[in-house]
Design a protein around this motif. Structure first.
Motif, short mmCIF file in Angstrom:
data_model
loop_
_atom_site.label_atom_id
_atom_site.label_comp_id
_atom_site.label_asym_id
_atom_site.label_seq_id
_atom_site.Cartn_x
_atom_site.Cartn_y
_atom_site.Cartn_z
N ASN A 98 0.82 -1.23 0.00
CA ASN A 98 0.00 0.00 0.00
C ASN A 98 0.85 1.26 0.00
O ASN A 98 0.34 2.36 0.13
CB ASN A 98 -0.93 0.00 1.22
N GLU A 99 2.18 1.10 -0.12
CA GLU A 99 3.05 2.28 -0.15
C GLU A 99 4.00 2.19 -1.34
O GLU A 99 4.40 1.11 -1.74
CB GLU A 99 3.90 2.34 1.14
N LYS A 100 4.36 3.35 -1.87
CA LYS A 100 5.33 3.38 -2.97
C LYS A 100 6.71 2.95 -2.46
O LYS A 100 7.05 3.16 -1.31
CB LYS A 100 5.45 4.82 -3.50
N THR A 127 -1.06 -6.85 1.31
CA THR A 127 -1.82 -6.78 0.05
C THR A 127 -3.31 -6.53 0.31
O THR A 127 -4.04 -6.11 -0.59
CB THR A 127 -1.66 -8.07 -0.78
N ALA A 130 -4.30 -2.94 -0.54
CA ALA A 130 -4.05 -2.41 -1.90
C ALA A 130 -5.01 -3.05 -2.90
O ALA A 130 -5.49 -4.16 -2.69
CB ALA A 130 -2.60 -2.70 -2.30
N THR A 131 -5.24 -2.34 -4.01
CA THR A 131 -6.10 -2.90 -5.07
C THR A 131 -5.25 -3.84 -5.94
O THR A 131 -4.02 -3.73 -5.95
CB THR A 131 -6.65 -1.78 -5.97
N GLU A 133 -4.69 -3.67 -9.02
CA GLU A 133 -3.86 -2.85 -9.93
C GLU A 133 -2.61 -2.33 -9.20
O GLU A 133 -1.51 -2.36 -9.74
CB GLU A 133 -4.64 -1.64 -10.47
N GLN A 134 -2.83 -1.85 -7.96
CA GLN A 134 -1.70 -1.36 -7.16
C GLN A 134 -0.69 -2.48 -6.92
O GLN A 134 0.52 -2.26 -6.99
CB GLN A 134 -2.19 -0.82 -5.80
N GLU A 137 1.36 -3.21 -10.06
CA GLU A 137 2.35 -2.15 -10.29
C GLU A 137 3.51 -2.26 -9.28
O GLU A 137 4.68 -2.10 -9.62
CB GLU A 137 1.65 -0.79 -10.14
N HIS A 138 3.15 -2.58 -8.04
CA HIS A 138 4.11 -2.74 -6.94
C HIS A 138 5.11 -3.86 -7.27
O HIS A 138 6.32 -3.71 -7.08
CB HIS A 138 3.34 -3.05 -5.66
#
Length: 307
Positions: A98-100, A127, A130-131, A133-134, A137-138
């Motif tokens: 949930n974090e970059k 997880t 987070a979605t 999609e996220q 990407e992660h």
């Protein structure tokens, strides 16, 4: 039929503070061996949680979060992490989904790249926050970070320790990377941390809950005495624990004790319940708050407090 080979070895979870390492350790072991708190820098000792399986024994080493140190305590914690990395079979780096990915993660992977022989795994934690999609990407970002730092990830695994998603898969993957060998600990043992240090950590966890942000690093707990009370019948044991909570300043002492001692009583009750659940024995807990001025920066005090 060929006999199944038994595997045993050490895996270490690393990551920046609050990346979900302790929660994951507890989920894999199936009980609470590492203290967790919403505050970063909760873990200060290297806890070994032990996963027992029919085909393997996996010893999980949970290290403090690696960070750029600001105090002597911070430097000692970082040294502890690096010495652990060189001794384990697998290092699993935790990246919260949930974090970059940020400079803290990059710093850790760069440091880890210097440890040549150890197998490296990337774990996308949390997880459930987070979605899809996220998460996708992660995972690509984690792969890119590996390429950029010259780190080869043996696996990249998304998990949620809270929801239990893919925790079993992670255990299977880690076991497969362990060397063949006999069990390292007796059956049924879940951690090799001494009972005093478990009690001290649980007291510190209770003391961290709900205190304002200025306190997380400033609390240290030392169990001065821990023994079964004499003269009790065998079926009614009572464990006496006398512990001191150390803070760095007089003003912090007031925060920990609370109005007329109310806060310290809450801490005592919460810690006592956790210690009883962990050790399976009724506990009498006696807590005192003391000031050890600026202990995080003082080598002599750090030694006295066990760092």
């Amino acid at each position: 039929m060929t006999e199944q080979t038994f595997r045993s070895g050490f895996a270490s979870f690393v990551g920046r503070p609050n990346a979900g390492k302790s929660t994951l350790t507890n989920a894999l072991v199936g009980t609470k061996v590492a203290i967790t708190s919403s505050r970063p820098q909760t873990t200060r000792t290297v806890v070994r949680g032990i996963v027992h399986r029919d085909d393997a024994q996996l010893v999980l080493v949970d290290t403090p979060g690696l960070h750029r140190p600001r105090t002597l305590l911070g430097e000692r914690l970082n040294d502890l992490v690096k010495s652990t990395w060189a001794e384990v079979d697998v290092v699993a780096v935790c990246f919260p989904a949930n974090e970059k990915i940020g400079p803290g993660d990059r710093f850790i992977v760069n440091e880890l790249a210097k440890v040549r022989r150890t197998t490296k795994v990337a774990v996308a934690t949390k997880t459930d926050l987070a979605t899809p999609e996220q998460i996708a990407e992660h995972l690509l970002e984690i792969q890119a970070l590996g390429a950029e730092t010259g780190t080869t990830w043996a696996e990249i695994v998304p998990v949620s320790a809270v929801a239990g998603d893919q925790v079993q898969l992670l255990a299977d993957l880690l076991v497969a990377m362990m060397p063949e060998g006999p069990p390292l600990y007796p059956d049924g043992e879940l951690t090799d941390a001494p009972e005093e240090s478990i009690a001290a950590e649980l007291i510190r966890e209770a003391a961290l809950e709900g205190v304002r942000d200025e306190l997380p690093h400033s609390i240290a707990v030392v169990v001065e005495e821990m023994a079964l009370r004499e003269g009790r019948p065998e079926d009614k044991p009572l464990l006496d624990i006398h512990a001191n909570l150390f803070v760095e300043r007089q003003s912090q002492k007031g925060i920990v004790i609370g109005h007329k001692g109310s806060r310290l009583r809450e801490v005592g009750t919460a810690a006592r319940q956790q210690i009883e659940a962990m050790l399976g024995t009724p506990v009498y807990l006696d807590l005192h708050v003391k000031v050890a001025k600026d202990w995080q920066r003082d080598p002599r005090q750090l030694r006295r407090l066990g760092f």
